[in-house]
Write a protein that holds these residues in place. Structure first.
Motif: not given
Length: 315
Positions: A102-104, A161-162, A187-189, A215-216
């Motif tokens: 799962t992503g942050p 969920g991003l 978000a990028d960080a 958000p590609v």
């Protein structure tokens, strides 16, 4: 073009599912079987990987704690057992092997702080979770490589969920309000924490999102080498963006299903053709996946879906 699955599968026969994906798919993966309990789902698996952060399961879901709770310890034990099975069922395997985490941003939107409300609401806590997750994923890559030495590890970061995080659509604990939207640099960080750790561990970072309006550009800029998405949710107006990231070297992994492998293959061919790429340009780089996980299907139906995808890539 190769075939894989998102990760989640139905039932509780973990060994049987591992054996199936290794035998049937050109890109096998370490499955998640959430029917076995909270520690076996996508969030529970990520909680098991957190390095230096405690968590436990509460009525509202996973919550950060001062030390590892019983449920987190159980999730870690289950993951260790699953890796034992993976090691036994992949003897002699060479080539790519995919694992999922799962992503942050999906994780902090799902987990609670010690005093309640989502981790998403606390800048310091969400940064700490991202760092802990990145460290844990790197250790996980090392462990999988030790157990399956012939494999090249691909880490799929799941971020369903991003989009809601970016749009400020995550509800507060009361359910009345919404958490503030997260801007692209923030978000990028956090995403870059994970992609950097994955690369440092010698693995390839890819990202999956089954939401609309993926958000590609943000994801490609954060260091992901491939983007997995639900092809059925891609609007024609987004084609130029997808074409730009593909041309920049980021692979595209379309997710789609169909009752007929021939129709499925035509859908994929048409998509890349509409992007303006000939088969020689995209075919070696593409991976066909399902739109989302298959945990809601019956075991027989889930396997049939994956078989049709594998057959579509061979046509």
């Amino acid at each position: 073009m190769r075939a894989t699955g998102v990760g989640s599968m139905p039932g509780d026969d973990f060994r049987g599912v591992v054996r199936f994906v290794v035998d049937e798919l050109s890109l096998p993966f370490l499955p998640e079987l959430p029917a076995r309990g909270d520690g076996a789902g996508m969030v529970g698996r990520a909680v098991a990987l957190l390095d230096g952060l405690g968590a436990d399961l509460q009525p509202a879901g996973w919550r950060l704690t001062d030390r590892a709770g019983l449920d987190q310890r159980r999730a870690r034990s289950l993951l260790s057992h699953d890796l034992d099975v993976l090691e036994e069922e992949t003897q002699g395997l060479e080539g790519d092997l995919k694992i999922q985490v799962t992503g942050p941003w999906t994780l902090v939107a799902a987990m609670e702080r010690p005093r309640g409300d989502r981790v998403l609401s606390d800048h310091g806590a969400r940064r700490e979770v991202a760092q802990s997750l990145a460290s844990g994923v790197a250790a996980h890559v090392d462990e999988v490589r030790r157990r399956v030495p012939g494999a090249s590890i691909v880490v799929q970061v799941d971020e369903p969920g991003l989009r809601a995080v970016l749009d400020g659509q995550i509800p507060t604990a009361s359910g009345i309000g919404r958490h503030r939207r997260v801007h692209d640099p923030d978000a990028d960080a956090s995403l870059r924490e994970v992609t950097t750790a994955v690369r440092a561990a010698g693995a390839r970072p890819v990202v999956h999102s089954c939401s609309a309006d993926v958000p590609v550009t943000l994801l490609s800029g954060a260091g992901f080498e491939a983007i997995s998405f639900d092809l059925g949710l891609v609007r024609r107006a987004q084609y130029d963006t997808y074409a730009a990231v593909l041309e920049a070297g980021v692979d595209l992994w379309p997710g789609a299903t169909a009752e007929d492998p021939t129709a499925l293959r035509r859908t994929i061919d048409r998509f890349f053709g509409d992007l303006g790429f000939g088969e020689d340009a995209w075919f070696p780089r593409a991976v066909l996946s399902t739109s989302c996980g298959l945990a809601g299907e019956s075991p027989a139906d889930a396997r049939a879906v994956l078989r049709r995808g594998a057959e579509a890539t061979r046509l």
